[in-house]
Enzyme design. Structure first.
Site, PDB file in Angstrom:
ATOM      1  N   HIS A  37       0.877  -1.216   0.018  1.00 31.17           N
ATOM      2  CA  HIS A  37      -0.085   0.060   0.018  1.00 31.17           C
ATOM      3  C   HIS A  37       0.846   1.064  -0.018  1.00 31.17           C
ATOM      4  O   HIS A  37       0.758   2.312  -0.604  1.00 31.17           O
ATOM      5  CB  HIS A  37      -0.857   0.029   1.249  1.00 31.17           C
ATOM      6  CG  HIS A  37      -1.763  -1.034   1.438  1.00 31.17           C
ATOM      7  ND1 HIS A  37      -1.657  -2.147   2.304  1.00 31.17           N
ATOM      8  CD2 HIS A  37      -2.989  -1.309   0.765  1.00 31.17           C
ATOM      9  CE1 HIS A  37      -2.651  -3.009   2.267  1.00 31.17           C
ATOM     10  NE2 HIS A  37      -3.485  -2.566   1.331  1.00 31.17           N
ATOM     11  N   ARG A 187      -3.389 -10.326   4.144  1.00 28.12           N
ATOM     12  CA  ARG A 187      -3.827 -11.649   4.553  1.00 28.12           C
ATOM     13  C   ARG A 187      -2.427 -12.717   4.805  1.00 28.12           C
ATOM     14  O   ARG A 187      -2.870 -13.599   5.694  1.00 28.12           O
ATOM     15  CB  ARG A 187      -4.692 -12.468   3.469  1.00 28.12           C
ATOM     16  CG  ARG A 187      -6.073 -11.877   3.387  1.00 28.12           C
ATOM     17  CD  ARG A 187      -6.792 -12.571   2.482  1.00 28.12           C
ATOM     18  NE  ARG A 187      -8.325 -12.233   2.443  1.00 28.12           N
ATOM     19  CZ  ARG A 187      -8.874 -11.283   1.597  1.00 28.12           C
ATOM     20  NH1 ARG A 187      -8.162 -10.881   0.508  1.00 28.12           N
ATOM     21  NH2 ARG A 187     -10.205 -11.058   1.625  1.00 28.12           N
TER      22      ARG A 187
HETATM   23  P1  AMP Z   1      -6.302  -3.910  -0.252  1.00 32.98           P
HETATM   24  O1  AMP Z   1      -6.214  -3.180   0.958  1.00 32.98           O
HETATM   25  O2  AMP Z   1      -5.985  -5.315  -0.068  1.00 32.98           O
HETATM   26  O3  AMP Z   1      -7.700  -3.873  -1.032  1.00 32.98           O
HETATM   27  O4  AMP Z   1      -5.449  -3.291  -1.359  1.00 32.98           O
HETATM   28  C1  AMP Z   1      -5.445  -1.982  -1.564  1.00 32.98           C
HETATM   29  C2  AMP Z   1      -4.768  -1.642  -2.754  1.00 32.98           C
HETATM   30  O5  AMP Z   1      -3.317  -1.813  -2.632  1.00 32.98           O
HETATM   31  C3  AMP Z   1      -5.221  -2.397  -4.163  1.00 32.98           C
HETATM   32  O6  AMP Z   1      -4.819  -1.680  -5.252  1.00 32.98           O
HETATM   33  C4  AMP Z   1      -4.024  -3.577  -4.119  1.00 32.98           C
HETATM   34  O7  AMP Z   1      -3.816  -3.939  -5.442  1.00 32.98           O
HETATM   35  C5  AMP Z   1      -2.751  -2.668  -3.394  1.00 32.98           C
HETATM   36  N1  AMP Z   1      -1.752  -3.813  -2.875  1.00 32.98           N
HETATM   37  C6  AMP Z   1      -1.910  -4.599  -2.067  1.00 32.98           C
HETATM   38  N2  AMP Z   1      -0.800  -5.470  -1.808  1.00 32.98           N
HETATM   39  C7  AMP Z   1       0.265  -4.972  -2.889  1.00 32.98           C
HETATM   40  C8  AMP Z   1       1.356  -5.179  -3.147  1.00 32.98           C
HETATM   41  N3  AMP Z   1       1.956  -6.193  -2.300  1.00 32.98           N
HETATM   42  N4  AMP Z   1       1.983  -4.639  -3.904  1.00 32.98           N
HETATM   43  C9  AMP Z   1       1.364  -3.712  -4.641  1.00 32.98           C
HETATM   44  N5  AMP Z   1       0.116  -3.187  -4.295  1.00 32.98           N
HETATM   45  C10 AMP Z   1      -0.605  -3.816  -3.569  1.00 32.98           C
END
Ligand code: AMP
Length: 290
Positions: A37, A187
């Site tokens: 993030h 996760r």
């Molecule tokens: P989430 O909180 O899981 O919904 O993720 C929010 C945003 O962060 C989404 O656009 C995800 O694709 C991005 N994201 C999550 N993990 C990663 C990662 N390891 N590398 C790059 N972006 C990420």
């Protein structure tokens, strides 16, 4: 940095910003932030005058047997991290603020939402597309940032914005990984130490697929079979899917060409993990294709 919880307060804060012509970047998240993030936020920080990070665990994208209630949350930690990254506004609404009534208007792209992760999570991407539509309307950013880690989500958002003429530029940010290749994910904390060591098989399978293609393999079925065999052979790991698809349309292909996404999903213990890599290959009619 300020934390805002209502749509009205957010509009009050952003209207003057927009009026003086300052650009706004939006990073939608579900919180419990990590370095993946953070990469989105620093990218947004470098490209915009004002950076808004939304933190909202969206019930609409969780199936009845999924981890909505258990999904990890830590707003205090997230605020500290975001302040250190130069975020201007944290938008952390309640579920009632976003859905004062059950959502009747839904955004769906069935051809893209029912493939790959959509087969095990049939309502997930409809929930994602709907909440991202709402966030884009609420924040009205110039640019919005999404991780390649969720490659299907990114392709769906790009297509939705194109089809529905949202006045926003979607910026894809490369996947941030642990030193051993495991994609960073909120996760990952569900994994035991043993499961954590087996979880690297997703990235190893993707690397094997990249090596296959680099060695001249253009049969999708052969590349897929190799990835599936590697993941299936790993202890504690159950394959959900291994696929190679067109990176824009997410449709399967026989002979690999153009922009492709190699994508895998697997259960490590009870935790479902996903990963993908993008490759640019010559088009099928190119003289470079054997
Ligand atoms: P989430 O909180 O899981 O919904 O993720 C929010 C945003 O962060 C989404 O656009 C995800 O694709 C991005 N994201 C999550 N993990 C990663 C990662 N390891 N590398 C790059 N972006 C990420």
């Amino acid at each position: 940095m300020q934390t805002i919880t209502t749509i009205q307060q957010l509009r009050n804060a952003l209207d003057p910003v927009r009026r003086v012509g300052r650009s706004i970047g939006l990073v939608p998240t579900m919180g419990y932030l990590h370095e993946g993030h953070a990469r989105l936020v620093t990218t947004a920080r470098a490209q915009n005058d004002e950076v808004v990070v939304s933190i909202f665990v969206n019930p609409l994208q969780f199936g009845p047997n999924e981890d909505f209630a258990q999904y990890p949350r830590d707003l205090r930690h997230d605020e500290q991290l975001l302040a250190s990254l130069g975020c201007d506004i944290v938008f952390a609404p309640s579920v009632d603020e976003i859905y004062p009534e059950p959502a009747v208007t839904l955004v769906d792209l069935p051809a893209m939402s029912q493939v790959l992760c959509g087969r095990t999570r049939p309502i997930h991407f409809r929930g994602v597309a709907t909440v991202v539509s709402k966030l884009l309307h609420i924040v009205q950013p110039d640019k919005a940032y999404f991780g390649q880690k969720d490659g299907q989500q990114l392709a769906i958002i790009r297509r939705m914005v194109q089809d529905l003429n949202f006045p926003v530029e979607i910026v894809g940010v490369p996947t941030v990984r642990e030193p051993d290749g495991l994609a960073k994910s909120s996760r990952n904390i569900y994994l035991s130490q043993l499961e954590r060591s087996h979880a690297t098989v997703l990235y190893r399978a993707l690397q094997a697929a990249v090596a296959d293609v680099a060695a001249g393999q253009i049969s999708a079925a052969m590349v897929i079979a190799n990835m599936a065999a590697l993941i299936s052979a790993e202890p504690e790991v159950r394959l959900d899917y291994a696929e190679v698809v067109n990176a824009q349309t997410l449709q399967p292909m026989d002979r690999l060409s153009g922009s492709i996404m190699m994508a895998v999903a697997a259960y490590v213990g009870k935790t479902r993990l996903i990963d993908n890599v993008l490759l640019e290959l010559p088009p099928l009619d190119s003289p470079n294709v054997p």
